[in-house]
Scaffold this motif. Sequence first.
Motif, short mmCIF file in Angstrom:
data_model
loop_
_atom_site.label_atom_id
_atom_site.label_comp_id
_atom_site.label_asym_id
_atom_site.label_seq_id
_atom_site.Cartn_x
_atom_site.Cartn_y
_atom_site.Cartn_z
N GLY A 94 0.81 -1.22 0.00
CA GLY A 94 0.00 0.00 0.00
C GLY A 94 0.84 1.26 0.00
O GLY A 94 0.30 2.37 -0.12
N MET A 95 2.18 1.13 0.18
CA MET A 95 3.05 2.31 0.16
C MET A 95 4.37 1.99 -0.55
O MET A 95 4.72 0.82 -0.71
CB MET A 95 3.33 2.79 1.59
CG MET A 95 3.92 1.74 2.48
SD MET A 95 4.07 2.33 4.17
CE MET A 95 4.68 0.87 5.00
N ALA A 96 5.04 3.05 -0.97
CA ALA A 96 6.33 2.86 -1.66
C ALA A 96 7.29 2.13 -0.73
O ALA A 96 7.47 2.50 0.43
CB ALA A 96 6.90 4.21 -2.08
N MET A 97 7.92 1.07 -1.24
CA MET A 97 8.72 0.21 -0.36
C MET A 97 10.15 -0.05 -0.84
O MET A 97 10.92 -0.69 -0.13
CB MET A 97 8.01 -1.14 -0.21
CG MET A 97 7.91 -1.92 -1.52
SD MET A 97 7.06 -3.51 -1.33
CE MET A 97 5.35 -2.98 -1.19
N VAL A 98 10.51 0.44 -2.03
CA VAL A 98 11.82 0.08 -2.59
C VAL A 98 12.96 0.59 -1.72
O VAL A 98 13.96 -0.10 -1.51
CB VAL A 98 11.96 0.62 -4.03
CG1 VAL A 98 13.36 0.33 -4.57
CG2 VAL A 98 10.91 -0.03 -4.93
N PHE A 99 12.85 1.82 -1.21
CA PHE A 99 13.91 2.35 -0.35
C PHE A 99 14.06 1.49 0.90
O PHE A 99 15.18 1.20 1.34
CB PHE A 99 13.61 3.80 0.03
CG PHE A 99 14.62 4.36 1.00
CD1 PHE A 99 15.90 4.70 0.59
CD2 PHE A 99 14.28 4.53 2.35
CE1 PHE A 99 16.83 5.21 1.50
CE2 PHE A 99 15.19 5.03 3.26
CZ PHE A 99 16.47 5.38 2.84
#
Length: 234
Positions: A94-99
Amino acid sequence: MDHKEEQEQELEVLKSIYPDEFEEISEGEFRIRLEPEEQDSITPLTLALHIKYTPTYPEEVPEISIETIDGSIDTDEHEKLYSGLMNVAQDSLGMAMVFTLSSLLKDLLTSFVVEREEKRKKEEEDKIKKQIEAEQAKFQGTKVTIASFLEWKENFEKELEEKEKATKSLAIIKKEEAKKSKPTGRQLFEQDESLAKSDMTYMEEGDVTVDVSLFEREDMSDDDDDDTSFLTLS
């Protein structure tokens, strides 16, 4: 905001955070090169987090893979890394996770390098310890017990007995060989004709050969006469 916009925004952030490490492969597909905080000088290790967005990312986990750039990782290490990434990805839906994923991979990579360094140091310490113990054992010798002493004594006596037998046998063999090989005086005389001829060189022409046996018989006659005269006088 639709999924496409979220993905584009995340890409812009990642490029600013990893200006040298970020590599775009195709639209929605990229990789980030990661190194540990303290690199191993003997066996450097560098990995890359390979990401490919799915159409509904970040509502679903993207395609994740781990690439080895420098060094190597075994199967167990790879499974540990991949399992850790997937667990965090599931928790970050549900949220940006790559970092977050790249930070986790870097931390795990750092821990791997530290573990390898500690393992290598321990192996070196154990090797040195064994060498020291081996050197000390040379001076300390083996601990003697009653059983070990009796065993040593028995073996020593057997070895001594065998040596004595071997020495006696060798002496007998040498003595027999000496008897067989040593010639008599007559054999020497017969073998060396120069001995027979040597006496002849001192004899002049006209000399008479003396028969020693005649003197022996004459001496015996004289003795008989003396014995007879002795008996007559008495």
